[in-house]
Design a protein around this motif. Structure first.
Motif, PDB file in Angstrom:
ATOM      1  N   HIS A 140       0.823  -1.218   0.000  1.00  0.00           N
ATOM      2  CA  HIS A 140       0.000   0.000   0.000  1.00  0.00           C
ATOM      3  C   HIS A 140       0.851   1.259   0.000  1.00  0.00           C
ATOM      4  O   HIS A 140       2.022   1.218   0.373  1.00  0.00           O
ATOM      5  N   ASP A 145       5.905   2.654   7.435  1.00  0.00           N
ATOM      6  CA  ASP A 145       4.598   2.097   7.065  1.00  0.00           C
ATOM      7  C   ASP A 145       3.834   3.091   6.219  1.00  0.00           C
ATOM      8  O   ASP A 145       3.232   4.023   6.757  1.00  0.00           O
ATOM      9  N   GLU A 183      -5.294   1.731   2.437  1.00  0.00           N
ATOM     10  CA  GLU A 183      -5.130   0.529   3.261  1.00  0.00           C
ATOM     11  C   GLU A 183      -5.448   0.844   4.709  1.00  0.00           C
ATOM     12  O   GLU A 183      -6.166   0.107   5.376  1.00  0.00           O
ATOM     13  N   GLU A 184      -4.906   1.962   5.179  1.00  0.00           N
ATOM     14  CA  GLU A 184      -5.061   2.303   6.608  1.00  0.00           C
ATOM     15  C   GLU A 184      -6.522   2.560   6.970  1.00  0.00           C
ATOM     16  O   GLU A 184      -6.914   2.451   8.122  1.00  0.00           O
ATOM     17  N   ASP A 238       3.995  -5.044   3.375  1.00  0.00           N
ATOM     18  CA  ASP A 238       3.443  -3.804   3.925  1.00  0.00           C
ATOM     19  C   ASP A 238       4.623  -3.008   4.445  1.00  0.00           C
ATOM     20  O   ASP A 238       5.292  -2.313   3.690  1.00  0.00           O
TER      21      ASP A 238
HETATM   22 ZN   LIG Z   1       0.941  -0.570   6.428  1.00  0.00          ZN
END
Ligand SMILES: [Zn+2]
Length: 369
Positions: A5, A15, A52-53, A80
């Motif tokens: 993502h 992230d 995604e989050e 990820d």
């Molecule tokens: Zn992530």
């Protein structure tokens, strides 16, 4: 296919950008191979997912839209967080655990040796490997619920990342890899380039390592004459899940406890069918198209026609995100959650549904010869 993502809570150096940089470098490598005249035997698709989050929205929409083509996808390879520290961890369906170990053996480690060597060292239960509380963020989803051999542990796929639609809705065999460490800045404004450069991966060596692990998975899956799934291992793990669930049910229901024998018999048949197919895979002499077809479809055969109780979108009979466990996986979820709810009728019904799924998958595997 592979994916990662690209949306972040704030800056998201780790992230997801450590994963995005790493995936793009793998794509770069595949591009160099293509320029040099290499041709993959199967198509490779790389996905860069948005939102995604906010609930795995990009990957979910894409997976639902392309469900028909995905019925032929040999794998979904997720990444990820590629790097939050030096400790290699991986999760996958049981059929791909050995594949991941083989890939790790072929990739140089960031500190010498191979990724597998470092993985082995860091997964030994020594006092200096004790988890720090901050490490648990990356690792909570990485402890398998059944460790049926002595090799490095590969975790179960729960949720919290983009493999969910591929495995749990469409039934594509999936993997997820990461290099983790103490990462107290998770999902905060401090997950930024400064943190990454000072603490995460100052010389970007682990970034290179993870690009190679990710890219090599894609290349090997795309070019395998015989798909590298191990369904004997899959069967063994399901037998271990059933054993644990039976003990839990005996505790919950006492003398009323449901009969697990039909499901255990089906799991044993599935394991035996897996062992037979493994012998064919090693010989490579049979009808390869037929063999690969059976190998691939055995995973989809584990989907439940009606999905899981109260959440029919989740269709996989063996893995689901727990309703109350955050990222961690619940194994044989229909059965285990019925026991947790103390619903005896539902438990019986879900044991039957699981047995039927295992029978279907066994028939598919037996179609290989
Ligand atoms: Zn992530």
């Amino acid at each position: 296919m592979g994916g990662n993502h690209r949306d972040a809570w704030v800056y998201g150096a780790v992230d997801p950008n450590s994963g995005t940089a790493s995936m793009l470098e793998a794509v770069h490598g595949v591009g160099e191979l293509l320029k040099a005249g290499w041709k993959p035997k199967r198509s490779i698709i790389f996905g860069s997912w948005d939102a995604e989050e906010e609930g795995l929205i990009g990957s979910t929409e894409w997976g639902e839209q392309h469900a028909a083509q995905l019925a032929n996808a040999v794998a979904y390879l997720n990444m990820d967080v590629a790097v939050s520290g030096p400790k290699f961890v991986a999760s996958s369906v049981p059929s791909l655990k050995q594949f991941l170990r083989d890939v790790a053996r072929a990739v140089p480690g960031a500190k010498g040796g191979t990724v597998y060597d470092a993985w082995q060292k860091s997964s030994r239960p020594e006092p200096d490997n004790a988890q720090t509380p901050t490490e648990a963020i990356g690792d909570s989803r990485r402890s398998p619920q059944a460790q049926v051999n002595q090799d490095v542990p590969v975790g179960d796929l729960g949720s919290g990342s983009d493999y969910t639609v591929f495995l749990q809705h469409v039934g594509v065999p999936s993997t997820d890899v990461s290099s983790t460490g103490p990462y107290g800045v998770y999902h905060s404004v401090f997950d930024n380039f400064n943190w990454f450069k000072n603490f995460g991966d100052p010389d970007f060596k682990y970034e290179q390592q993870m690009a190679r692990v990710f890219g090599l998975q894609a290349i090997r899956m795309a070019n395998a004459d015989v798909l590298p799934y191990d369904y004997q291992q899959y069967g063994r793990e399901i037998l271990a899940y059933l054993d644990a669930a039976k003990k839990k049910a005996d505790g919950a229901f006492g003398s009323q406890s449901p009969d697990f024998k039909p499901a255990a018999d089906s799991a044993r048949k599935f394991e035996q069918a897996g062992a037979k197919v493994l012998a064919l895979q090693r010989k490579q002499s049979s009808d390869l198209a037929r063999l690969n077809h059976a190998l691939r479809n055995a995973e989809s055969a584990l989907l439940l026609p009606d999905g899981l109780p109260n959440r029919p979108w989740f269709r996989h009979a063996i893995y689901a995100p727990g309703q109350y466990t955050g990222y961690a996986a619940v194994v044989i979820p229909g059965v285990n959650e019925a026991i947790d709810k103390h619903d005896l009728q539902l438990a019986k019904q879900q044991i039957d549904a699981l047995a039927a799924a295992l029978e279907r998958a066994t028939r598919v595997l037996n179609g290989a010869h």
